[in-house]
Design an enzyme around this catalytic site. Structure first.
Site, short mmCIF file in Angstrom:
data_model
loop_
_atom_site.label_atom_id
_atom_site.label_comp_id
_atom_site.label_asym_id
_atom_site.label_seq_id
_atom_site.Cartn_x
_atom_site.Cartn_y
_atom_site.Cartn_z
N ASP A 197 0.84 -1.20 0.00
CA ASP A 197 0.00 0.00 0.00
C ASP A 197 0.89 1.26 0.00
O ASP A 197 1.86 1.33 0.78
CB ASP A 197 -0.88 -0.05 1.27
CG ASP A 197 -2.01 0.96 1.24
OD1 ASP A 197 -2.35 1.45 0.16
OD2 ASP A 197 -2.56 1.23 2.33
N HIS A 198 0.57 2.22 -0.85
CA HIS A 198 1.29 3.50 -0.91
C HIS A 198 2.80 3.35 -1.11
O HIS A 198 3.59 4.06 -0.48
CB HIS A 198 1.04 4.34 0.36
CG HIS A 198 -0.37 4.82 0.51
ND1 HIS A 198 -0.93 5.75 -0.32
CD2 HIS A 198 -1.34 4.47 1.38
CE1 HIS A 198 -2.19 5.96 0.04
NE2 HIS A 198 -2.46 5.18 1.05
N ASP A 223 2.22 5.16 -5.38
CA ASP A 223 1.58 6.42 -5.02
C ASP A 223 2.58 7.55 -5.15
O ASP A 223 3.30 7.88 -4.22
CB ASP A 223 1.04 6.34 -3.59
CG ASP A 223 0.38 7.66 -3.18
OD1 ASP A 223 0.26 8.55 -4.03
OD2 ASP A 223 0.02 7.77 -1.99
N THR A 244 -7.80 2.92 10.00
CA THR A 244 -7.93 3.68 11.25
C THR A 244 -8.92 3.04 12.23
O THR A 244 -8.62 2.93 13.43
CB THR A 244 -8.35 5.14 10.93
OG1 THR A 244 -7.34 5.72 10.11
CG2 THR A 244 -8.50 5.96 12.20
P1 13P Z 1 -8.25 4.89 6.84
O1 13P Z 1 -7.10 4.82 7.80
O2 13P Z 1 -8.90 6.23 6.82
O3 13P Z 1 -9.22 3.77 7.06
O4 13P Z 1 -7.63 4.71 5.38
C1 13P Z 1 -6.84 3.60 5.12
C2 13P Z 1 -6.16 3.72 3.80
O5 13P Z 1 -6.60 4.43 2.92
C3 13P Z 1 -4.95 2.93 3.58
O6 13P Z 1 -4.39 3.11 2.33
#
Ligand code: 13P
Length: 392
Positions: free
Chosen positions: A82-83, A104, A234
């Site tokens: 991710d990212h 990203d 989150t």
């Molecule tokens: P939240 O932490 O707002 O759920 O977003 C998670 C996210 O977008 C991870 O790439």
């Protein structure tokens, strides 16, 4: 082995009108809770590791646990970086076992974002790995209060999205339509008309970042407009935090295991709730019959050497382990000497590839060619070389 092709997984979700949960993990409790939720709901799931979290754990170490969990479970799983912020991050993700990667560089200009994304797509597709790109900007930081990171949302436009997808060849597109990463007061305002236009323009699975804190109706409208992957962290982190806080209150003086008791269960509950809303519950069986299973390949060479003393062979192997394991798509380089004194071939390489596509991209990679031409072939005698795909 229910590790499946992420492209097949998200295509199915796109055509069938549901979203697969992509949960970021930071510990073993997260992995256990998420897998338990997916099994309970018989749902496909994506386990994500976000580069922004690498300061909290050693990436390769947690990846080993994720890969083990993915191979043991009965539901379809994909593993995602991710990212990721560079080609190097994407290679590290793929070589550690990710079956999908995100690039990203959405904070750069469109031209630079396209250039970087294209480089990752070329490399990853050569390894059989699909790529998620991002256009626009989703502010905030996962797991923190959104108002502490108050950057402006930069909305994705349909025209730019079409150009970006056409030029880069990304498989999935993360869009910015009003969500933010992290904890926020109230619900975000989402531009569904914009999302619908983007969906019509690009026609590929769309991804939402900042999945925490939306209403059930907002999730449903996102999915109705092409969103097939919802990134979520989150709320899982907050559920874990509340559990630890409660343990501290009840236990008073307590050690680590008493503090984290119940964390996996708290994460399971929240993950199962999301899966229920996003429509992926009960899709496991159908999806497993539609997705290509993930089948790694072992490139095996058994050989003898000519004109090298034993130390020379060991040195050549050490250089090979270092050079070859950095090539995209190589997940492991094993070198060995025959145990039996009378073995016909005295040495071996077992180079593990993430996918059969790597057979070609590895053979043609300049680092492999240089090593083979300068360090291996001049001293290699009789040998046999065969590629084996994992049997399931
Ligand atoms: P939240 O932490 O707002 O759920 O977003 C998670 C996210 O977008 C991870 O790439």
């Amino acid at each position: 082995m229910p590790l499946v092709h992420m492209g097949d997984m998200l295509r199915h979700a796109y055509e069938d009108g549901y979203a697969v949960a992509a949960f970021d993990v930071v510990s073993l409790d997260f992995i256990s809770g998420i897998i338990a939720a997916a099994e309970e709901r018989q749902a496909p799931v994506i386990i994500s590791l976000a580069e922004s979290h690498f300061e909290y754990f050693k990436f390769e170490l947690l990846m080993s646990a994720v890969v083990t969990a993915a191979r043991e479970t009965s539901v379809p799983v994909a593993i995602h970086l991710d990212h990721g912020q560079s080609v190097e991050s994407a290679i590290a993700g793929i070589n550690s076992g990710c079956t999908g990667v995100m690039v990203d560089t959405s904070d750069l200009s469109l031209v630079e974002n396209i250039r970087n994304t294209k480089a990752v797509v070329t490399m990853a597709h050569g390894c059989g790995i699909p790529v998620e790109g991002e256009l626009g900007y989703v502010p905030g930081v996962e797991g923190e209060d959104a108002e502490r990171h108050p950057g402006e949302v930069i909305y994705t436009t349909a025209a730019e999205a079409k150009a970006y997808v056409d030029e880069t060849g990304v498989d999935f597109l993360a869009v910015s339509v009003g969500t933010v990463h992290g904890r926020m007061d109230g619900e975000p305002r989402i531009d569904f008309d914009r999302l619908s236009e983007i969906n019509q323009a690009v026609g590929i699975p769309l991804v939402i970042h900042g999945g925490t804190g939306l209403s059930d109706d907002q999730y449903r409208q996102l999915i109705n407009n092409g969103v097939t992957k919802i990134n979520y962290y989150t709320a899982l982190s907050d559920a874990a935090g509340r559990c630890i806080g409660e343990n501290a209150r009840v236990e008073g003086r307590a050690g680590y295991t008493a503090m984290v008791k119940g964390v996996a269960e708290a994460i399971r509950k929240e993950a199962a709730r999301c899966i229920g809303i996003w429509g992926s519950a009960g899709k496991s069986g159908q999806l497993l019959s539609r997705c290509r299973p993930w089948k790694p390949v072992a490139h095996v060479i058994v050989y003898n050497t000519e004109g090298l003393v034993a130390e020379g062979v060991d040195e050549m192997m050490a250089v090979g382990r270092q050079v070859l394991s950095a090539i995209p798509g190589v997940t492991e380089v094993f070198t060995g000497h025959a145990v039996q004194e009378d073995a016909e071939y005295r040495h071996c390489w077992v180079v593990r590839f993430t996918d059969r596509k790597v057979i070609d991209s590895y053979r043609d990679h300049p680092d492999h060619q240089q090593f083979a031409d300068q360090r291996f072939r001049p001293y290699a005698g009789g040998r046999i070389s065969i590629d084996y795909e994992e049997s399931l």
